[in-house]
Motif scaffolding. Sequence first.
Motif, PDB file in Angstrom:
ATOM      1  N   LEU A 130       0.805  -1.220   0.000  1.00  0.00           N
ATOM      2  CA  LEU A 130       0.000   0.000   0.000  1.00  0.00           C
ATOM      3  C   LEU A 130       0.842   1.277   0.000  1.00  0.00           C
ATOM      4  CD1 LEU A 130      -2.754  -1.149   2.515  1.00  0.00           C
ATOM      5  CD2 LEU A 130      -2.988  -0.846   0.031  1.00  0.00           C
ATOM      6  N   GLY A 131       2.172   1.139  -0.117  1.00  0.00           N
ATOM      7  CA  GLY A 131       3.034   2.319  -0.213  1.00  0.00           C
ATOM      8  C   GLY A 131       3.668   2.770   1.082  1.00  0.00           C
ATOM      9  N   GLY A 132       3.470   2.024   2.164  1.00  0.00           N
ATOM     10  CA  GLY A 132       4.129   2.346   3.417  1.00  0.00           C
ATOM     11  C   GLY A 132       5.505   1.702   3.466  1.00  0.00           C
ATOM     12  N   SER A 133       6.220   1.917   4.554  1.00  0.00           N
ATOM     13  CA  SER A 133       7.548   1.321   4.691  1.00  0.00           C
ATOM     14  C   SER A 133       7.682   0.675   6.067  1.00  0.00           C
ATOM     15  CB  SER A 133       8.647   2.366   4.486  1.00  0.00           C
ATOM     16  OG  SER A 133       8.505   3.428   5.405  1.00  0.00           O
ATOM     17  N   VAL A 134       8.288  -0.485   6.084  1.00  0.00           N
ATOM     18  CA  VAL A 134       8.521  -1.214   7.326  1.00  0.00           C
ATOM     19  C   VAL A 134       9.817  -0.704   7.936  1.00  0.00           C
ATOM     20  CG1 VAL A 134       8.998  -3.483   8.330  1.00  0.00           C
ATOM     21  CG2 VAL A 134       7.218  -3.224   6.573  1.00  0.00           C
ATOM     22  N   CYS A 135       9.743  -0.246   9.160  1.00  0.00           N
ATOM     23  CA  CYS A 135      10.915   0.287   9.863  1.00  0.00           C
ATOM     24  C   CYS A 135      11.562  -0.752  10.763  1.00  0.00           C
ATOM     25  CB  CYS A 135      10.505   1.479  10.719  1.00  0.00           C
ATOM     26  SG  CYS A 135       9.701   2.786   9.802  1.00  0.00           S
ATOM     27  N   LEU A 136      10.749  -1.583  11.369  1.00  0.00           N
ATOM     28  CA  LEU A 136      11.230  -2.706  12.173  1.00  0.00           C
ATOM     29  C   LEU A 136      10.465  -3.918  11.671  1.00  0.00           C
ATOM     30  CD1 LEU A 136      12.839  -3.835  14.650  1.00  0.00           C
ATOM     31  CD2 LEU A 136      10.727  -3.513  15.946  1.00  0.00           C
ATOM     32  N   PRO A 137      11.146  -4.854  11.024  1.00  0.00           N
ATOM     33  CA  PRO A 137      10.431  -6.017  10.490  1.00  0.00           C
ATOM     34  C   PRO A 137       9.791  -6.829  11.610  1.00  0.00           C
ATOM     35  CG  PRO A 137      12.814  -6.292  10.261  1.00  0.00           C
ATOM     36  CD  PRO A 137      12.588  -4.920  10.818  1.00  0.00           C
ATOM     37  N   PRO A 138       8.870  -7.712  11.268  1.00  0.00           N
ATOM     38  CA  PRO A 138       8.226  -8.528  12.290  1.00  0.00           C
ATOM     39  C   PRO A 138       9.253  -9.144  13.238  1.00  0.00           C
ATOM     40  CG  PRO A 138       7.126  -8.843  10.207  1.00  0.00           C
ATOM     41  CD  PRO A 138       8.348  -7.998   9.927  1.00  0.00           C
ATOM     42  N   THR A 139       9.017  -8.939  14.534  1.00  0.00           N
ATOM     43  CA  THR A 139       9.964  -9.318  15.577  1.00  0.00           C
ATOM     44  C   THR A 139       9.202  -9.934  16.741  1.00  0.00           C
ATOM     45  OG1 THR A 139      11.385  -7.461  14.969  1.00  0.00           O
ATOM     46  CG2 THR A 139      11.728  -8.401  17.152  1.00  0.00           C
ATOM     47  N   ASP A 140       9.703 -11.047  17.248  1.00  0.00           N
ATOM     48  CA  ASP A 140       9.091 -11.686  18.408  1.00  0.00           C
ATOM     49  C   ASP A 140       9.523 -10.983  19.686  1.00  0.00           C
ATOM     50  OD1 ASP A 140       9.552 -14.918  16.926  1.00  0.00           O
ATOM     51  OD2 ASP A 140       7.735 -13.711  16.987  1.00  0.00           O
ATOM     52  N   ILE A 141       8.567 -10.761  20.588  1.00  0.00           N
ATOM     53  CA  ILE A 141       8.838 -10.224  21.913  1.00  0.00           C
ATOM     54  C   ILE A 141       8.454 -11.332  22.890  1.00  0.00           C
ATOM     55  CG2 ILE A 141       8.309  -8.421  23.598  1.00  0.00           C
ATOM     56  CD1 ILE A 141       9.676  -7.390  21.019  1.00  0.00           C
ATOM     57  N   PRO A 142       9.428 -11.922  23.572  1.00  0.00           N
ATOM     58  CA  PRO A 142       9.145 -13.061  24.449  1.00  0.00           C
ATOM     59  C   PRO A 142       8.031 -12.764  25.449  1.00  0.00           C
ATOM     60  CG  PRO A 142      11.507 -12.728  24.244  1.00  0.00           C
ATOM     61  CD  PRO A 142      10.837 -11.537  23.587  1.00  0.00           C
ATOM     62  N   THR A 143       7.156 -13.695  25.630  1.00  0.00           N
ATOM     63  CA  THR A 143       5.998 -13.691  26.528  1.00  0.00           C
ATOM     64  C   THR A 143       4.912 -12.699  26.146  1.00  0.00           C
ATOM     65  OG1 THR A 143       6.691 -12.097  28.233  1.00  0.00           O
ATOM     66  CG2 THR A 143       7.479 -14.389  28.475  1.00  0.00           C
ATOM     67  N   VAL A 144       5.096 -11.949  25.062  1.00  0.00           N
ATOM     68  CA  VAL A 144       4.102 -10.950  24.662  1.00  0.00           C
ATOM     69  C   VAL A 144       3.476 -11.293  23.325  1.00  0.00           C
ATOM     70  CG1 VAL A 144       3.696  -8.531  24.065  1.00  0.00           C
ATOM     71  CG2 VAL A 144       5.210  -9.114  25.959  1.00  0.00           C
ATOM     72  N   GLY A 145       4.301 -11.391  22.285  1.00  0.00           N
ATOM     73  CA  GLY A 145       3.772 -11.644  20.951  1.00  0.00           C
ATOM     74  C   GLY A 145       4.753 -11.232  19.883  1.00  0.00           C
ATOM     75  N   ARG A 146       4.236 -10.730  18.793  1.00  0.00           N
ATOM     76  CA  ARG A 146       5.052 -10.359  17.635  1.00  0.00           C
ATOM     77  C   ARG A 146       4.660  -8.952  17.230  1.00  0.00           C
ATOM     78  NH1 ARG A 146       8.457 -12.972  14.364  1.00  0.00           N
ATOM     79  NH2 ARG A 146       8.369 -12.724  12.103  1.00  0.00           N
ATOM     80  N   ILE A 147       5.666  -8.109  16.956  1.00  0.00           N
ATOM     81  CA  ILE A 147       5.396  -6.722  16.579  1.00  0.00           C
ATOM     82  C   ILE A 147       6.073  -6.373  15.260  1.00  0.00           C
ATOM     83  CG2 ILE A 147       5.224  -5.996  18.995  1.00  0.00           C
ATOM     84  CD1 ILE A 147       7.954  -4.475  18.430  1.00  0.00           C
ATOM     85  N   CYS A 148       5.657  -5.263  14.712  1.00  0.00           N
ATOM     86  CA  CYS A 148       6.273  -4.661  13.533  1.00  0.00           C
ATOM     87  C   CYS A 148       6.009  -3.169  13.621  1.00  0.00           C
ATOM     88  CB  CYS A 148       5.638  -5.235  12.266  1.00  0.00           C
ATOM     89  SG  CYS A 148       6.149  -4.424  10.733  1.00  0.00           S
ATOM     90  N   VAL A 149       7.012  -2.364  13.304  1.00  0.00           N
ATOM     91  CA  VAL A 149       6.843  -0.917  13.262  1.00  0.00           C
ATOM     92  C   VAL A 149       6.917  -0.489  11.804  1.00  0.00           C
ATOM     93  CG1 VAL A 149       7.734   1.327  14.018  1.00  0.00           C
ATOM     94  CG2 VAL A 149       7.911  -0.664  15.533  1.00  0.00           C
ATOM     95  N   PHE A 150       5.986   0.366  11.412  1.00  0.00           N
ATOM     96  CA  PHE A 150       5.968   0.832  10.029  1.00  0.00           C
ATOM     97  C   PHE A 150       5.596   2.301   9.978  1.00  0.00           C
ATOM     98  CE2 PHE A 150       1.564  -0.306  10.798  1.00  0.00           C
ATOM     99  CZ  PHE A 150       0.846   0.685  10.149  1.00  0.00           C
ATOM    100  N   ARG A 151       5.754   2.868   8.788  1.00  0.00           N
ATOM    101  CA  ARG A 151       5.296   4.232   8.499  1.00  0.00           C
ATOM    102  C   ARG A 151       4.263   4.146   7.395  1.00  0.00           C
ATOM    103  NH1 ARG A 151       8.293   8.543   9.850  1.00  0.00           N
ATOM    104  NH2 ARG A 151      10.331   8.203  10.737  1.00  0.00           N
TER     105      ARG A 151
END
Length: 168
Positions: A130-151
Amino acid sequence: MSEDCRGTRYLALPGKLGEGLKCLARWAPEFYRPGMSMQNKAFERHGAFSWCELMTTDVQAAKQFYGSLFGWQMEVKNVTGTPYTVVSADGVGVGGIMAMPPDMSGIPPHWGVYVTVDDVDATAKRVEELGGSVCLPPTDIPTVGRICVFRDPQGAPMTVITYLKACE
């Protein structure tokens, strides 16, 4: 982190990951249980704003201001040697307040948001389509879940998260 995001100091992610997300990983099981009775079940609902986090230069002043303004309850969790204040509304954890990490000096205090998604990896792919950009690719956070940071295409940052279902 992608090259186009590295120049934006708001997303100084090593500090944010190194401090804030380590804190999130330590206390998330204390406030979230799958299926818990919570208005709109934001931790399970795709597209719901599920967490917010204030990074500030004066934690005490922020706690006093927001506690007085919204009636939030505050509980300090000291994890990994870094105090993190869990903010609750009616006894339900809704966010956090933390001191700005040293590598973010010169950046004004700011709120960040987390939006729950069913699949972080699929969301990251869709962001780019959709034209955005991924700043932090999908990353596991132990005991929490999985995150990704984008613009988004206009440059606004956001974090998406899929919470672990095994936090029971």
